[in-house]
Design a protein around this motif. Structure first.
Motif, PDB file in Angstrom:
ATOM      1  N   CYS A  36      -2.176  -8.013  -0.961  1.00 37.29           N
ATOM      2  CA  CYS A  36      -2.432  -6.827  -0.143  1.00 37.29           C
ATOM      3  C   CYS A  36      -3.559  -6.005  -0.754  1.00 37.29           C
ATOM      4  O   CYS A  36      -3.608  -5.802  -1.975  1.00 37.29           O
ATOM      5  CB  CYS A  36      -1.155  -5.989  -0.037  1.00 37.29           C
ATOM      6  SG  CYS A  36      -1.341  -4.515   0.993  1.00 37.29           S
ATOM      7  N   HIS A  38      -3.942  -2.924  -0.477  1.00 36.36           N
ATOM      8  CA  HIS A  38      -3.523  -1.571  -0.848  1.00 36.36           C
ATOM      9  C   HIS A  38      -3.277  -1.523  -2.353  1.00 36.36           C
ATOM     10  O   HIS A  38      -4.152  -1.118  -3.107  1.00 36.36           O
ATOM     11  CB  HIS A  38      -2.278  -1.145  -0.043  1.00 36.36           C
ATOM     12  CG  HIS A  38      -1.792   0.227  -0.373  1.00 36.36           C
ATOM     13  ND1 HIS A  38      -0.455   0.517  -0.514  1.00 36.36           N
ATOM     14  CD2 HIS A  38      -2.464   1.384  -0.617  1.00 36.36           C
ATOM     15  CE1 HIS A  38      -0.322   1.814  -0.809  1.00 36.36           C
ATOM     16  NE2 HIS A  38      -1.527   2.352  -0.864  1.00 36.36           N
ATOM     17  N   LEU A  39      -2.140  -2.022  -2.799  1.00 38.29           N
ATOM     18  CA  LEU A  39      -1.841  -1.975  -4.235  1.00 38.29           C
ATOM     19  C   LEU A  39      -1.480  -3.336  -4.799  1.00 38.29           C
ATOM     20  O   LEU A  39      -0.925  -3.424  -5.901  1.00 38.29           O
ATOM     21  CB  LEU A  39      -0.712  -0.967  -4.514  1.00 38.29           C
ATOM     22  CG  LEU A  39      -1.066   0.499  -4.222  1.00 38.29           C
ATOM     23  CD1 LEU A  39       0.152   1.399  -4.468  1.00 38.29           C
ATOM     24  CD2 LEU A  39      -2.246   0.979  -5.066  1.00 38.29           C
ATOM     25  N   GLY A  40      -1.770  -4.387  -4.064  1.00 36.57           N
ATOM     26  CA  GLY A  40      -1.682  -5.724  -4.653  1.00 36.57           C
ATOM     27  C   GLY A  40      -0.377  -6.469  -4.500  1.00 36.57           C
ATOM     28  O   GLY A  40      -0.185  -7.504  -5.140  1.00 36.57           O
ATOM     29  N   CYS A  41       0.531  -6.001  -3.662  1.00 39.65           N
ATOM     30  CA  CYS A  41       1.749  -6.779  -3.411  1.00 39.65           C
ATOM     31  C   CYS A  41       1.391  -8.063  -2.656  1.00 39.65           C
ATOM     32  O   CYS A  41       0.333  -8.163  -2.049  1.00 39.65           O
ATOM     33  CB  CYS A  41       2.735  -5.970  -2.566  1.00 39.65           C
ATOM     34  SG  CYS A  41       3.472  -4.590  -3.459  1.00 39.65           S
ATOM     35  N   CYS A  52       3.053  -6.543   4.738  1.00 37.17           N
ATOM     36  CA  CYS A  52       3.258  -6.221   3.325  1.00 37.17           C
ATOM     37  C   CYS A  52       4.594  -5.508   3.148  1.00 37.17           C
ATOM     38  O   CYS A  52       4.825  -4.463   3.764  1.00 37.17           O
ATOM     39  CB  CYS A  52       2.130  -5.334   2.798  1.00 37.17           C
ATOM     40  SG  CYS A  52       2.357  -5.016   1.030  1.00 37.17           S
ATOM     41  N   CYS A  54       5.718  -3.862   0.658  1.00 36.17           N
ATOM     42  CA  CYS A  54       5.731  -2.697  -0.241  1.00 36.17           C
ATOM     43  C   CYS A  54       5.581  -1.368   0.488  1.00 36.17           C
ATOM     44  O   CYS A  54       6.386  -0.463   0.308  1.00 36.17           O
ATOM     45  CB  CYS A  54       4.663  -2.851  -1.310  1.00 36.17           C
ATOM     46  SG  CYS A  54       5.068  -4.176  -2.462  1.00 36.17           S
ATOM     47  N   HIS A  55       4.549  -1.245   1.324  1.00 35.68           N
ATOM     48  CA  HIS A  55       4.327   0.029   2.008  1.00 35.68           C
ATOM     49  C   HIS A  55       4.042  -0.168   3.494  1.00 35.68           C
ATOM     50  O   HIS A  55       3.515   0.723   4.151  1.00 35.68           O
ATOM     51  CB  HIS A  55       3.188   0.812   1.349  1.00 35.68           C
ATOM     52  CG  HIS A  55       3.296   0.883  -0.140  1.00 35.68           C
ATOM     53  ND1 HIS A  55       2.583   0.072  -0.988  1.00 35.68           N
ATOM     54  CD2 HIS A  55       4.108   1.632  -0.943  1.00 35.68           C
ATOM     55  CE1 HIS A  55       2.917   0.317  -2.243  1.00 35.68           C
ATOM     56  NE2 HIS A  55       3.843   1.254  -2.247  1.00 35.68           N
ATOM     57  N   GLY A  56       4.316  -1.374   3.987  1.00 37.29           N
ATOM     58  CA  GLY A  56       4.303  -1.581   5.431  1.00 37.29           C
ATOM     59  C   GLY A  56       2.978  -1.895   6.087  1.00 37.29           C
ATOM     60  O   GLY A  56       2.878  -1.846   7.314  1.00 37.29           O
ATOM     61  N   SER A  57       1.953  -2.226   5.329  1.00 36.66           N
ATOM     62  CA  SER A  57       0.695  -2.599   5.994  1.00 36.66           C
ATOM     63  C   SER A  57       0.898  -3.854   6.825  1.00 36.66           C
ATOM     64  O   SER A  57       1.674  -4.735   6.465  1.00 36.66           O
ATOM     65  CB  SER A  57      -0.411  -2.848   4.960  1.00 36.66           C
ATOM     66  OG  SER A  57      -0.802  -1.636   4.369  1.00 36.66           O
ATOM     67  N   PRO A  69      -1.046   1.400   4.940  1.00 34.35           N
ATOM     68  CA  PRO A  69      -2.175   2.023   4.225  1.00 34.35           C
ATOM     69  C   PRO A  69      -3.237   1.067   3.674  1.00 34.35           C
ATOM     70  O   PRO A  69      -4.188   1.530   3.056  1.00 34.35           O
ATOM     71  CB  PRO A  69      -1.495   2.764   3.065  1.00 34.35           C
ATOM     72  CG  PRO A  69      -0.278   1.931   2.777  1.00 34.35           C
ATOM     73  CD  PRO A  69       0.179   1.426   4.111  1.00 34.35           C
TER      74      PRO A  69
END
Ligand code: FES
Length: 103
Positions: A36, A38-41, A52, A54-57, A69
């Motif tokens: 991802c 965003h932050l790499g998940c 994703c 982690c934060h729903g992207s 995000p």
């Protein structure tokens, strides 16, 4: 990634060791990063794109951002055939989303 005939048309295969999705569609092969932006998940494949946890992207089937995000699309990597006819995903070479290896 082995022989092309290991992969059926219409499949998305997660290559865990390299965190890459190998996509085979009617045109050929494409590879998308599973990381991802965003932050790499690690994103998960859905029927019509990627999600994703982690934060729903959400990303569409080409890796374009549908909802954040995540700030950027999932990068596509070059796919080519080795001299012995095996598929090679080169994660050092980012290509455009229209790239496809026809086999
Ligand atoms: Fe994927 Fe945050 S790491 S949405």
């Amino acid at each position: 990634a082995g022989a092309p005939d290991k992969y059926f048309e219409g499949t998305v295969t997660f290559l865990a060791k390299h965190s890459v999705f190998l996509v085979r569609d009617a045109e050929g092969f494409r590879a998308l990063s599973a990381t991802c932006t965003h932050l790499g998940c690690t994103v998960k494949a859905l029927d019509d794109g990627f999600d994703c946890p982690c934060h729903g992207s959400r990303f569409d089937a080409q890796g374009q951002v549908e909802s954040g995000p995540a700030p950027k699309p999932l990068p596509c990597f070059e796919v080519r055939l080795t001299d012995s006819g095996a598929l090679l995903v080169d994660t050092t070479k980012i290509v455009g989303k229209d790239f496809v290896l026809k086999v």
